[in-house]
Write a protein that holds these residues in place. Sequence first.
Motif, PDB file in Angstrom:
ATOM      1  N   MET A  57       0.821  -1.209   0.000  1.00 32.06           N
ATOM      2  CA  MET A  57       0.000   0.000   0.000  1.00 32.06           C
ATOM      3  C   MET A  57       0.852   1.255   0.000  1.00 32.06           C
ATOM      4  O   MET A  57       1.983   1.247   0.496  1.00 32.06           O
ATOM      5  CB  MET A  57      -0.908   0.028   1.239  1.00 32.06           C
ATOM      6  CG  MET A  57      -1.870  -1.132   1.350  1.00 32.06           C
ATOM      7  SD  MET A  57      -2.838  -1.068   2.876  1.00 32.06           S
ATOM      8  CE  MET A  57      -4.039   0.163   2.423  1.00 32.06           C
ATOM      9  N   CYS A  58       0.274   2.342  -0.504  1.00 32.76           N
ATOM     10  CA  CYS A  58       0.919   3.650  -0.418  1.00 32.76           C
ATOM     11  C   CYS A  58       0.431   4.348   0.853  1.00 32.76           C
ATOM     12  O   CYS A  58      -0.556   3.939   1.467  1.00 32.76           O
ATOM     13  CB  CYS A  58       0.618   4.495  -1.651  1.00 32.76           C
ATOM     14  SG  CYS A  58      -1.111   4.946  -1.830  1.00 32.76           S
ATOM     15  N   VAL A  59       1.126   5.407   1.254  1.00 37.19           N
ATOM     16  CA  VAL A  59       0.816   6.105   2.500  1.00 37.19           C
ATOM     17  C   VAL A  59      -0.608   6.644   2.512  1.00 37.19           C
ATOM     18  O   VAL A  59      -1.299   6.585   3.535  1.00 37.19           O
ATOM     19  CB  VAL A  59       1.859   7.196   2.821  1.00 37.19           C
ATOM     20  CG1 VAL A  59       1.803   8.328   1.830  1.00 37.19           C
ATOM     21  CG2 VAL A  59       1.689   7.719   4.233  1.00 37.19           C
ATOM     22  N   CYS A  60      -1.082   7.158   1.378  1.00 38.49           N
ATOM     23  CA  CYS A  60      -2.440   7.720   1.367  1.00 38.49           C
ATOM     24  C   CYS A  60      -3.494   6.626   1.559  1.00 38.49           C
ATOM     25  O   CYS A  60      -4.509   6.848   2.221  1.00 38.49           O
ATOM     26  CB  CYS A  60      -2.709   8.558   0.130  1.00 38.49           C
ATOM     27  SG  CYS A  60      -2.150   7.872  -1.398  1.00 38.49           S
ATOM     28  N   ASP A  61      -3.245   5.434   1.012  1.00 41.24           N
ATOM     29  CA  ASP A  61      -4.197   4.334   1.207  1.00 41.24           C
ATOM     30  C   ASP A  61      -4.171   3.819   2.648  1.00 41.24           C
ATOM     31  O   ASP A  61      -5.209   3.519   3.233  1.00 41.24           O
ATOM     32  CB  ASP A  61      -3.910   3.196   0.224  1.00 41.24           C
ATOM     33  CG  ASP A  61      -4.236   3.573  -1.214  1.00 41.24           C
ATOM     34  OD1 ASP A  61      -4.959   4.570  -1.434  1.00 41.24           O
ATOM     35  OD2 ASP A  61      -3.762   2.859  -2.125  1.00 41.24           O
ATOM     36  N   ILE A  62      -2.973   3.740   3.216  1.00 46.10           N
ATOM     37  CA  ILE A  62      -2.870   3.336   4.634  1.00 46.10           C
ATOM     38  C   ILE A  62      -3.590   4.360   5.498  1.00 46.10           C
ATOM     39  O   ILE A  62      -4.318   4.006   6.431  1.00 46.10           O
ATOM     40  CB  ILE A  62      -1.395   3.185   5.064  1.00 46.10           C
ATOM     41  CG1 ILE A  62      -0.708   2.080   4.270  1.00 46.10           C
ATOM     42  CG2 ILE A  62      -1.307   2.900   6.567  1.00 46.10           C
ATOM     43  CD1 ILE A  62       0.810   2.048   4.437  1.00 46.10           C
ATOM     44  N   SER A  63      -3.398   5.615   5.194  1.00 45.90           N
ATOM     45  CA  SER A  63      -4.057   6.702   5.911  1.00 45.90           C
ATOM     46  C   SER A  63      -5.578   6.547   5.861  1.00 45.90           C
ATOM     47  O   SER A  63      -6.268   6.720   6.873  1.00 45.90           O
ATOM     48  CB  SER A  63      -3.626   8.040   5.299  1.00 45.90           C
ATOM     49  OG  SER A  63      -4.305   9.099   5.890  1.00 45.90           O
ATOM     50  N   ALA A  64      -6.106   6.203   4.693  1.00 44.38           N
ATOM     51  CA  ALA A  64      -7.558   6.020   4.538  1.00 44.38           C
ATOM     52  C   ALA A  64      -8.052   4.797   5.310  1.00 44.38           C
ATOM     53  O   ALA A  64      -9.095   4.853   5.964  1.00 44.38           O
ATOM     54  CB  ALA A  64      -7.912   5.880   3.056  1.00 44.38           C
ATOM     55  N   VAL A  65      -7.284   3.719   5.282  1.00 39.40           N
ATOM     56  CA  VAL A  65      -7.678   2.497   6.005  1.00 39.40           C
ATOM     57  C   VAL A  65      -7.727   2.750   7.508  1.00 39.40           C
ATOM     58  O   VAL A  65      -8.661   2.342   8.192  1.00 39.40           O
ATOM     59  CB  VAL A  65      -6.716   1.325   5.686  1.00 39.40           C
ATOM     60  CG1 VAL A  65      -6.913   0.169   6.642  1.00 39.40           C
ATOM     61  CG2 VAL A  65      -6.904   0.854   4.243  1.00 39.40           C
ATOM     62  N   LEU A  66      -6.717   3.438   8.022  1.00 38.17           N
ATOM     63  CA  LEU A  66      -6.617   3.659   9.474  1.00 38.17           C
ATOM     64  C   LEU A  66      -7.306   4.934   9.934  1.00 38.17           C
ATOM     65  O   LEU A  66      -7.328   5.221  11.132  1.00 38.17           O
ATOM     66  CB  LEU A  66      -5.154   3.668   9.910  1.00 38.17           C
ATOM     67  CG  LEU A  66      -4.359   2.391   9.639  1.00 38.17           C
ATOM     68  CD1 LEU A  66      -2.981   2.492  10.248  1.00 38.17           C
ATOM     69  CD2 LEU A  66      -5.083   1.161  10.159  1.00 38.17           C
TER      70      LEU A  66
END
Length: 122
Positions: free
Chosen positions: A61-70
Amino acid sequence: MNYDNENIEVCDVKIIHDNVVNMVKKKITNDTSIFNMAEFFKVLGDPTRLKIINALILSEMCVCDISAVLNMSQPAISHHLKILRQSKLIRYRRDGKIVYYSLDDEHIKPIFNQCLAHVNEK
């Protein structure tokens, strides 16, 4: 608990099983490795970092996707990713302007899964 009035038995022998003590002393993990293991567990002692590891077990995952998940800010996620990278738990690869994160090696997933199984035991 008041121990003043109780008879507490104290062992007068310094070593009971000399052979066991000697065997363990020869085989016990060295201090440097123990220190490094403690540091490893400190890094994993943060719930956000465990969530990131969990997400990366499921997908790169990229940081923006991790950010959205969490449901956290990108700077907060980036801070945790930096710690995980420095601890060699995750790695990254660049694809143009996007940076993708993944687990650093195959040892991380079983450690996570073993811990999860342990805490979910009834």
